[in-house]
Write an enzyme that holds these catalytic residues in place. Structure first.
Site, PDB file in Angstrom:
ATOM      1  N   GLY A  82       3.048   0.996   0.897  1.00 57.35           N
ATOM      2  CA  GLY A  82       2.595   2.368   1.075  1.00 57.35           C
ATOM      3  C   GLY A  82       1.623   2.816  -0.002  1.00 57.35           C
ATOM      4  O   GLY A  82       0.560   3.374   0.300  1.00 57.35           O
ATOM      5  N   GLY A  83       1.966   2.574  -1.262  1.00 56.15           N
ATOM      6  CA  GLY A  83       1.082   2.961  -2.359  1.00 56.15           C
ATOM      7  C   GLY A  83      -0.229   2.200  -2.338  1.00 56.15           C
ATOM      8  O   GLY A  83      -1.300   2.770  -2.602  1.00 56.15           O
ATOM      9  N   SER A  84      -0.157   0.916  -2.020  1.00 60.14           N
ATOM     10  CA  SER A  84      -1.372   0.100  -1.947  1.00 60.14           C
ATOM     11  C   SER A  84      -2.269   0.547  -0.803  1.00 60.14           C
ATOM     12  O   SER A  84      -3.496   0.581  -0.926  1.00 60.14           O
ATOM     13  CB  SER A  84      -1.002  -1.382  -1.771  1.00 60.14           C
ATOM     14  OG  SER A  84      -0.309  -1.870  -2.897  1.00 60.14           O
ATOM     15  N   SER A  85      -1.662   0.898   0.326  1.00 58.54           N
ATOM     16  CA  SER A  85      -2.453   1.355   1.468  1.00 58.54           C
ATOM     17  C   SER A  85      -3.096   2.703   1.178  1.00 58.54           C
ATOM     18  O   SER A  85      -4.235   2.961   1.582  1.00 58.54           O
ATOM     19  CB  SER A  85      -1.569   1.436   2.716  1.00 58.54           C
ATOM     20  OG  SER A  85      -2.358   1.579   3.879  1.00 58.54           O
ATOM     21  N   GLY A 136       8.655  -1.942   0.144  1.00 55.96           N
ATOM     22  CA  GLY A 136       8.165  -3.256   0.543  1.00 55.96           C
ATOM     23  C   GLY A 136       7.186  -3.199   1.693  1.00 55.96           C
ATOM     24  O   GLY A 136       6.914  -4.217   2.347  1.00 55.96           O
ATOM     25  N   LYS A 148       2.264  -2.197   6.096  1.00 53.58           N
ATOM     26  CA  LYS A 148       2.212  -3.610   6.495  1.00 53.58           C
ATOM     27  C   LYS A 148       3.621  -4.184   6.468  1.00 53.58           C
ATOM     28  O   LYS A 148       4.524  -3.672   5.803  1.00 53.58           O
ATOM     29  CB  LYS A 148       1.297  -4.420   5.568  1.00 53.58           C
ATOM     30  CG  LYS A 148       1.736  -4.481   4.097  1.00 53.58           C
ATOM     31  CD  LYS A 148       2.787  -5.537   3.776  1.00 53.58           C
ATOM     32  CE  LYS A 148       3.237  -5.465   2.334  1.00 53.58           C
ATOM     33  NZ  LYS A 148       4.407  -6.332   2.038  1.00 53.58           N
ATOM     34  N   ASP A 166      -1.546  -6.037  -3.326  1.00 50.08           N
ATOM     35  CA  ASP A 166      -1.606  -5.754  -1.889  1.00 50.08           C
ATOM     36  C   ASP A 166      -2.820  -4.918  -1.490  1.00 50.08           C
ATOM     37  O   ASP A 166      -3.106  -4.767  -0.302  1.00 50.08           O
ATOM     38  CB  ASP A 166      -0.338  -5.017  -1.436  1.00 50.08           C
ATOM     39  CG  ASP A 166       0.870  -5.937  -1.304  1.00 50.08           C
ATOM     40  OD1 ASP A 166       0.667  -7.147  -1.135  1.00 50.08           O
ATOM     41  OD2 ASP A 166       2.006  -5.431  -1.362  1.00 50.08           O
TER      42      ASP A 166
END
Length: 294
Positions: free
Chosen positions: A101-104, A98, A10, A136
């Protein structure tokens, strides 16, 4: 059987921190949209009742520090799942960039395990579970374009941005989001994004207005700590991007460009200064993100 899920990055079109909450977090108001740079999560059920992780990137932790691991652990505990799972992360999104990536990855793991373990959870239920993992993650479960409030868990879908190209450039170092928020002084914010005007611009599909209204209050902190991020932002603007902003807490900077040929020229110009440079499209709506199983 392998269950695969796309885990797209994002960018923030706006990011505002309104005040410090009693729980220690900041009250946020931000507009995020999905871009066509994505990890892929492959899930395979195991019989040993354990969570195994692997990744194409050596920068990704393969234990409980990983949000995808914690997503699988949360579902197993909450719903009494006895089976284990092997999670493989095909990493394309830069780490600590930012770009969520980890949240997705965690959100894709929630969606994929919901299918694999036949939990029957709705999108709204997955969003609530995501809020237990990170700020996120709820947005990354829903994807598309959205206004996020609270810690990021209060979501309102918005129209997608006008069709355009996104040039992304990430400096070699990563940045800790927690460190940036710790250094943020709410009383010293000099300029705030005009969130409602950005929502109106998206509703009109007004590309020049979207470019003009980009704003992120964390920029002041990150650009002061890392002058190379400021120089990168200035360089992208000088090379011809229509709008330039740092995404999230940084250090990735993106530029919006209306034509592919211009985007490619900017990418080529940046390659001498930045190793991780991408030109991608906006995805905009979740329907463009089909889940794959098989």
């Amino acid at each position: 059987m392998i269950y695969s899920e796309k885990a797209p990055a994002k960018i923030n079109l706006t990011l505002d921190a309104l005040h410090k909450r009693e729980d220690g977090y900041h009250e946020l108001e931000m507009i995020m949209t999905t871009i066509d740079l994505a990890d892929r999560i492959d899930l395979v059920e195991t019989d040993d009742g354990r969570i195994h992780m692997d990744s194409t990137s050596g920068l990704v932790p393969l234990d409980e520090r990983n949000l995808a691991y914690r997503a699988a652990s949360l579902l197993r505990e909450r719903f009494g799942i006895r089976q284990g799972v092997r999670i493989f992360i095909h990493k394309k999104i830069p780490v600590a960039a930012g770009l969520a990536g980890g949240s997705s990855d965690a959100a894709a793991t929630l969606r994929g395990l919901n299918r694999m373990w036949k939990l029957g959870l709705t999108l709204e239920e997955l969003v609530k579970l995501g809020a237990e993992l990170g700020s996120d993650v709820p947005y990354c479960v829903q994807m598309g374009t959205a206004l996020a409030k609270g810690r990021g868990e209060i979501l309102r879908p918005l129209p997608p941005p006008p069709p355009c190209w996104v040039v992304l450039a990430k400096p070699p170092h990563g940045i800790s989001t927690a460190d940036i928020f710790r250094r943020l002084d709410i009383d010293r914010i000099s300029a705030r994004p005009e969130t409602e005007k950005m929502i109106e611009a998206l509703s009109r599909s007004d590309y020049p207005a979207v470019c003009r209204l980009l704003g992120n209050v964390l920029e002041e902190v990150t650009l002061e700590m890392f002058p190379e991020v400021r120089r990168l932002k200035e360089r992208i603007r000088r090379y011809g991007a229509d709008g330039v902003l740092m995404s999230g807490s940084g250090p990735t900077v993106f530029g919006l460009v209306d034509r592919e040929s211009r985007a490619r020229r900017i990418v080529n110009a940046l390659r001498g200064f930045c190793r991780q440079v991408f030109a991608v499209r906006m995805l905009g709506i979740p329907e463009e993100l089909p889940a794959r199983g098989g």
